[in-house]
Design a protein around this motif. Sequence first.
Motif, PDB file in Angstrom:
ATOM      1  N   ILE A  61      47.438  44.144  26.423  1.00  0.00           N
ATOM      2  CA  ILE A  61      48.705  43.427  26.700  1.00  0.00           C
ATOM      3  C   ILE A  61      49.841  43.827  27.345  1.00  0.00           C
ATOM      4  O   ILE A  61      50.236  43.208  28.166  1.00  0.00           O
ATOM      5  CB  ILE A  61      48.953  43.150  25.193  1.00  0.00           C
ATOM      6  CG1 ILE A  61      47.801  42.462  24.240  1.00  0.00           C
ATOM      7  CG2 ILE A  61      50.544  42.308  24.998  1.00  0.00           C
ATOM      8  CD1 ILE A  61      48.138  42.013  22.821  1.00  0.00           C
ATOM      9  N   ALA A  62      50.011  45.235  27.027  1.00  0.00           N
ATOM     10  CA  ALA A  62      50.968  45.918  27.767  1.00  0.00           C
ATOM     11  C   ALA A  62      50.672  46.021  29.322  1.00  0.00           C
ATOM     12  O   ALA A  62      51.528  45.754  30.173  1.00  0.00           O
ATOM     13  CB  ALA A  62      51.244  47.191  27.208  1.00  0.00           C
ATOM     14  N   SER A  69      47.797  41.223  37.396  1.00  0.00           N
ATOM     15  CA  SER A  69      46.870  40.107  36.760  1.00  0.00           C
ATOM     16  C   SER A  69      45.555  40.658  36.400  1.00  0.00           C
ATOM     17  O   SER A  69      44.962  41.746  36.419  1.00  0.00           O
ATOM     18  CB  SER A  69      46.473  39.492  38.231  1.00  0.00           C
ATOM     19  OG  SER A  69      45.858  40.207  39.117  1.00  0.00           O
ATOM     20  N   PHE A  70      44.915  39.885  35.581  1.00  0.00           N
ATOM     21  CA  PHE A  70      43.809  40.099  35.122  1.00  0.00           C
ATOM     22  C   PHE A  70      42.456  40.434  36.090  1.00  0.00           C
ATOM     23  O   PHE A  70      41.985  41.440  35.930  1.00  0.00           O
ATOM     24  CB  PHE A  70      43.104  38.915  34.271  1.00  0.00           C
ATOM     25  CG  PHE A  70      41.996  39.235  33.458  1.00  0.00           C
ATOM     26  CD1 PHE A  70      42.084  39.689  32.095  1.00  0.00           C
ATOM     27  CD2 PHE A  70      40.341  38.922  33.844  1.00  0.00           C
ATOM     28  CE1 PHE A  70      41.373  40.015  31.320  1.00  0.00           C
ATOM     29  CE2 PHE A  70      39.576  39.493  32.991  1.00  0.00           C
ATOM     30  CZ  PHE A  70      39.911  40.069  31.685  1.00  0.00           C
ATOM     31  N   THR A  71      42.627  39.893  37.132  1.00  0.00           N
ATOM     32  CA  THR A  71      41.788  40.135  38.390  1.00  0.00           C
ATOM     33  C   THR A  71      42.060  41.720  38.791  1.00  0.00           C
ATOM     34  O   THR A  71      41.115  42.481  39.133  1.00  0.00           O
ATOM     35  CB  THR A  71      41.931  39.254  39.583  1.00  0.00           C
ATOM     36  OG1 THR A  71      41.632  38.035  39.121  1.00  0.00           O
ATOM     37  CG2 THR A  71      41.046  39.418  40.856  1.00  0.00           C
ATOM     38  N   ARG A  72      43.274  42.091  39.160  1.00  0.00           N
ATOM     39  CA  ARG A  72      43.579  43.296  39.194  1.00  0.00           C
ATOM     40  C   ARG A  72      43.328  44.702  38.340  1.00  0.00           C
ATOM     41  O   ARG A  72      42.867  45.524  38.381  1.00  0.00           O
ATOM     42  CB  ARG A  72      45.271  43.694  39.541  1.00  0.00           C
ATOM     43  CG  ARG A  72      45.544  45.017  39.844  1.00  0.00           C
ATOM     44  CD  ARG A  72      45.048  45.528  40.991  1.00  0.00           C
ATOM     45  NE  ARG A  72      45.440  46.998  41.295  1.00  0.00           N
ATOM     46  CZ  ARG A  72      45.078  48.063  40.845  1.00  0.00           C
ATOM     47  NH1 ARG A  72      43.936  47.828  39.959  1.00  0.00           N
ATOM     48  NH2 ARG A  72      45.583  49.030  41.033  1.00  0.00           N
ATOM     49  N   ILE A 120      31.129  40.533  32.089  1.00  0.00           N
ATOM     50  CA  ILE A 120      31.046  39.588  30.925  1.00  0.00           C
ATOM     51  C   ILE A 120      31.556  40.524  29.740  1.00  0.00           C
ATOM     52  O   ILE A 120      32.212  40.085  29.018  1.00  0.00           O
ATOM     53  CB  ILE A 120      29.491  39.607  30.610  1.00  0.00           C
ATOM     54  CG1 ILE A 120      29.097  38.177  31.520  1.00  0.00           C
ATOM     55  CG2 ILE A 120      29.119  39.007  28.940  1.00  0.00           C
ATOM     56  CD1 ILE A 120      27.422  38.110  31.538  1.00  0.00           C
ATOM     57  N   ALA A 121      31.181  41.855  29.927  1.00  0.00           N
ATOM     58  CA  ALA A 121      31.762  42.664  28.702  1.00  0.00           C
ATOM     59  C   ALA A 121      33.412  42.716  28.771  1.00  0.00           C
ATOM     60  O   ALA A 121      33.985  42.753  27.597  1.00  0.00           O
ATOM     61  CB  ALA A 121      31.176  44.165  28.945  1.00  0.00           C
ATOM     62  N   VAL A 122      33.919  42.816  29.799  1.00  0.00           N
ATOM     63  CA  VAL A 122      35.458  42.825  29.662  1.00  0.00           C
ATOM     64  C   VAL A 122      35.921  41.513  29.336  1.00  0.00           C
ATOM     65  O   VAL A 122      36.945  41.489  28.711  1.00  0.00           O
ATOM     66  CB  VAL A 122      35.916  43.367  31.277  1.00  0.00           C
ATOM     67  CG1 VAL A 122      37.497  43.175  31.330  1.00  0.00           C
ATOM     68  CG2 VAL A 122      35.253  44.321  31.747  1.00  0.00           C
ATOM     69  N   ALA A 123      35.172  40.237  29.680  1.00  0.00           N
ATOM     70  CA  ALA A 123      35.775  39.076  29.440  1.00  0.00           C
ATOM     71  C   ALA A 123      35.659  38.825  27.955  1.00  0.00           C
ATOM     72  O   ALA A 123      36.583  38.358  27.268  1.00  0.00           O
ATOM     73  CB  ALA A 123      35.077  37.927  30.223  1.00  0.00           C
ATOM     74  N   VAL A 124      34.761  39.165  27.387  1.00  0.00           N
ATOM     75  CA  VAL A 124      34.508  39.149  25.823  1.00  0.00           C
ATOM     76  C   VAL A 124      35.394  39.969  24.971  1.00  0.00           C
ATOM     77  O   VAL A 124      35.863  39.537  24.015  1.00  0.00           O
ATOM     78  CB  VAL A 124      33.021  39.448  25.649  1.00  0.00           C
ATOM     79  CG1 VAL A 124      32.794  39.496  24.007  1.00  0.00           C
ATOM     80  CG2 VAL A 124      32.037  38.312  26.102  1.00  0.00           C
ATOM     81  N   SER A 125      35.480  41.244  25.444  1.00  0.00           N
ATOM     82  CA  SER A 125      36.368  42.182  24.641  1.00  0.00           C
ATOM     83  C   SER A 125      37.678  42.441  24.954  1.00  0.00           C
ATOM     84  O   SER A 125      38.336  43.413  24.290  1.00  0.00           O
ATOM     85  CB  SER A 125      35.509  43.473  24.805  1.00  0.00           C
ATOM     86  OG  SER A 125      35.532  44.334  25.815  1.00  0.00           O
ATOM     87  N   SER A 126      38.154  41.755  26.090  1.00  0.00           N
ATOM     88  CA  SER A 126      39.602  42.076  26.307  1.00  0.00           C
ATOM     89  C   SER A 126      40.764  41.413  25.645  1.00  0.00           C
ATOM     90  O   SER A 126      41.793  41.712  25.762  1.00  0.00           O
ATOM     91  CB  SER A 126      39.736  41.847  27.665  1.00  0.00           C
ATOM     92  OG  SER A 126      39.641  40.407  28.087  1.00  0.00           O
ATOM     93  N   ALA A 134      39.046  34.183  30.067  1.00  0.00           N
ATOM     94  CA  ALA A 134      39.730  35.212  30.134  1.00  0.00           C
ATOM     95  C   ALA A 134      40.994  35.423  30.568  1.00  0.00           C
ATOM     96  O   ALA A 134      42.184  35.738  30.137  1.00  0.00           O
ATOM     97  CB  ALA A 134      38.873  36.425  30.239  1.00  0.00           C
ATOM     98  N   LYS A 135      41.173  34.704  31.946  1.00  0.00           N
ATOM     99  CA  LYS A 135      42.364  34.704  32.777  1.00  0.00           C
ATOM    100  C   LYS A 135      43.132  33.723  32.250  1.00  0.00           C
ATOM    101  O   LYS A 135      44.528  34.200  32.303  1.00  0.00           O
ATOM    102  CB  LYS A 135      41.829  34.410  34.364  1.00  0.00           C
ATOM    103  CG  LYS A 135      41.044  35.314  35.156  1.00  0.00           C
ATOM    104  CD  LYS A 135      40.850  34.713  36.381  1.00  0.00           C
ATOM    105  CE  LYS A 135      40.282  35.854  37.221  1.00  0.00           C
ATOM    106  NZ  LYS A 135      39.925  35.402  38.757  1.00  0.00           N
ATOM    107  N   ARG A 136      42.816  32.711  31.556  1.00  0.00           N
ATOM    108  CA  ARG A 136      43.774  31.906  31.021  1.00  0.00           C
ATOM    109  C   ARG A 136      44.498  32.267  29.546  1.00  0.00           C
ATOM    110  O   ARG A 136      45.511  32.090  29.377  1.00  0.00           O
ATOM    111  CB  ARG A 136      43.170  30.565  30.402  1.00  0.00           C
ATOM    112  CG  ARG A 136      42.504  29.715  31.498  1.00  0.00           C
ATOM    113  CD  ARG A 136      41.629  28.654  31.173  1.00  0.00           C
ATOM    114  NE  ARG A 136      40.994  27.986  32.124  1.00  0.00           N
ATOM    115  CZ  ARG A 136      40.057  26.984  32.271  1.00  0.00           C
ATOM    116  NH1 ARG A 136      39.339  26.627  30.982  1.00  0.00           N
ATOM    117  NH2 ARG A 136      39.341  26.283  33.144  1.00  0.00           N
TER     118      ARG A 136
END
Length: 361
Positions: A88-89, A96-99, A292-298, A359-361
């Motif tokens: 979050i920080a 950005s989430f992509t970065r 997938i792992a980053v999108a699920v656990s972020s 996840a980006k949303r």
Amino acid sequence: MLTILDKYILKRYLSTFIVMLLMFIPIGITIDVSEKVNKMIENHVPFKAIAQYYVDFTIYFANLLFPIFLFLSIIWFTSKLANDTEIIAILSSGISFTRFLRPYLIGATFVSIFSLLFGFYLVPKASDGFKNFRYIYLIGNGENEMRDNSDVYRQINKEEFIYVSSFNSVSKMAFNFSMERFDKDKLKYKVTASRIQWNAKQKSYSLFDYKKRKVGELNDVIESIPRKDTVFKFDLEDLTPVVYIAETLSYGDLIKFIAKERERGSTNINVYLVVLYKKYSIPISAFILTIIAVAVSSMKRRGGMGINLAVGILLAFAFVFLDKIFGVLAEKSTAPPIIAVWIPNIVFGILAIILLRNAKR
């Protein structure tokens, strides 16, 4: 140029993956020892052979379970980042989430290159040692079972075909041998023998109850003698290859072996192609599973890391299950091996895109 954030995440990515491997491999070895110790004692297996077996075992299973270890390690440390509100920080600072995903992809690149080289050169040697040990010391009549030695029909070159009903790897003898030579689909001659024996010192073959029939335009010529010693252009052991031979060959040798088997008209060609294509598909899966792992656990969830790990374990085993199902399908059916091998990556690649957008949303 790597920033402090990139180095921080990349360090966590690689260190957690290595720790995950070091944690689970001893568990796997302990379980394997408990299952096989009685058999090893009964067969008086030398300690040196056992030690080498577990070195090969470690490499073999680390490669086999590589997607699960990688996926769970990313789920673990990314969930911890999310629970500590570090993600979050990071995103609140304008990144950005992509970065934020970039160091993960750099880590996936390192792991993929290592996995590719590992699969090309080190894993084949480990597979050879691992499989040989099991067949020689742990499976009854293993040295015969490890070969495709029953009803073997092979194409030696464009004109010659051979057949043996069975092969004994200890005596180097095959039974009910026949060889046919064709010229533009027309049979020129046929050689048969009740037994064919390989003579290693003379580099020749002994054919018992030898009979040769030359096909003529008007009359056939038949030659029949009790025994004939001769030389062929094939190695008798090549006719009955080890059933897992493709797994034990380095990349260059595997390419040559497949070309040779395709020319011979081998019925196991799909099995060999599956092994080849997996050498590329497994490293690519590192990128897909990372996303997938980053999108699920972020995201920080009410259930904490437990929910993320549960989802991660479910997805990881679904990937492995899909990979095994389509691998067997390619080996046992007429399905193109390259398509069957890549279907798990395609399915999970689509899933990765969907999860990343959410996840980006």
